[in-house]
Design an enzyme around this catalytic site. Sequence first.
Site, PDB file in Angstrom:
ATOM      1  N   ASP A 175      44.814  63.162 -33.509  1.00  0.00           N
ATOM      2  CA  ASP A 175      46.239  62.876 -33.426  1.00  0.00           C
ATOM      3  C   ASP A 175      46.529  61.662 -34.307  1.00  0.00           C
ATOM      4  OD1 ASP A 175      48.729  63.579 -31.436  1.00  0.00           O
ATOM      5  OD2 ASP A 175      48.737  61.477 -32.063  1.00  0.00           O
ATOM      6  N   ASN A 183      57.862  58.688 -39.801  1.00  0.00           N
ATOM      7  CA  ASN A 183      59.073  59.468 -40.055  1.00  0.00           C
ATOM      8  C   ASN A 183      60.325  58.590 -40.004  1.00  0.00           C
ATOM      9  OD1 ASN A 183      58.083  62.067 -40.551  1.00  0.00           O
ATOM     10  ND2 ASN A 183      57.869  62.504 -38.371  1.00  0.00           N
ATOM     11  N   HIS A 188      61.419  62.089 -43.190  1.00  0.00           N
ATOM     12  CA  HIS A 188      60.606  63.247 -42.868  1.00  0.00           C
ATOM     13  C   HIS A 188      59.911  63.832 -44.090  1.00  0.00           C
ATOM     14  CE1 HIS A 188      61.592  63.743 -38.601  1.00  0.00           C
ATOM     15  NE2 HIS A 188      62.784  63.275 -38.920  1.00  0.00           N
ATOM     16  N   ASP A 192      56.034  64.573 -44.102  1.00  0.00           N
ATOM     17  CA  ASP A 192      55.370  65.825 -44.484  1.00  0.00           C
ATOM     18  C   ASP A 192      54.254  65.554 -45.491  1.00  0.00           C
ATOM     19  OD1 ASP A 192      57.082  67.202 -42.838  1.00  0.00           O
ATOM     20  OD2 ASP A 192      58.346  67.982 -44.459  1.00  0.00           O
ATOM     21  N   GLU A 218      51.808  66.430 -35.059  1.00  0.00           N
ATOM     22  CA  GLU A 218      50.778  65.646 -35.744  1.00  0.00           C
ATOM     23  C   GLU A 218      49.419  65.785 -35.060  1.00  0.00           C
ATOM     24  OE1 GLU A 218      52.922  62.722 -32.942  1.00  0.00           O
ATOM     25  OE2 GLU A 218      53.369  64.528 -34.079  1.00  0.00           O
TER      26      GLU A 218
END
Length: 315
Positions: A175, A183, A188, A192, A218
């Site tokens: 994680d 973010n 965002h 990505d 994630e």
Amino acid sequence: MTLSIAQLQDVIAQLPDPVFIISEDGYYLDCIGGIDAGAYQSGHPLVGNRVVDVLPAERAAWVMEQVQAVLQTGQVRQVEYELDIESIRFIDTEQGPLGRQYYETKIAPLSTRYDGRCAVAWISRNITRSYELQQRLKSLSETDQLTGLYNRRFFFERYPTEVAAFDCSGLIMLDLDHFKQINDLYGHHQGDRVLQCFCACVRHELRSDDLFVRSGGEEFVILLPGVDGESLRRVAERIRLAVSHMVVDPDLPELRVTVSLGTTLVAPWESAGNVLVRADEWLYRAKRAGRNRAAHCMVMARDTSPLPVTPPKQA
């Protein structure tokens, strides 16, 4: 209205899919139809040649097995197969499709003998377009489009086969730490990009037969078939270090990423659900201990004396 022989011959000649007449001793006796030049080369140059002289040895042997099976049983048989067009001798490759093609074929026994020989009708249909569409749809259903990794659904499908062959395997749940902040701070689009870079970084540390999937957001899972506890710990630590040194964007040197990992050994009889629950527990132990670390459960299920090992926090 009854069709004349000439009319019947005309209908047969205009069949879009080809029908090959193949004798029991492996000769192409005739080729009927197959006028769809977008799907086929002309099969007429094959007539008079043996299957073994036309097709690669392995495929020719398979064709003759099908012919013999149909003649012995007297039953129609349906098969699917693939064939590289360039591997077929005698045909004109200036027309029709090239490369690997996929076919659905029905093979029927014929009651008429040809010079005393039994024969079959080999009725082929090119299904390459539908096959490729099915493969694309299958890939979309199994693959995460952003990262290119397999998804959770694929993991559950493959898991039983992957672990069944080994007495012990390993699983890592990963994680990304504080991903929401990335973010929020960078947008965002940059988030990505972080995920894509992370996946490329982790892939570099894995074997080709390790199963690396995005399970959601994630969070990721890696199944490592056939590894022992020490190997599992080494891989997890190697991944943790690689991610901590990863450069996402040279123009944003302050954008650094770390990952927390929970690992567990996997017995071949364990269900995927039980293993994921256990790995998730150890992942959150790593997070509660400060993140950017791996927490290891080094004992498989059915063992009553767990020996958890959590490395000291790295600088």
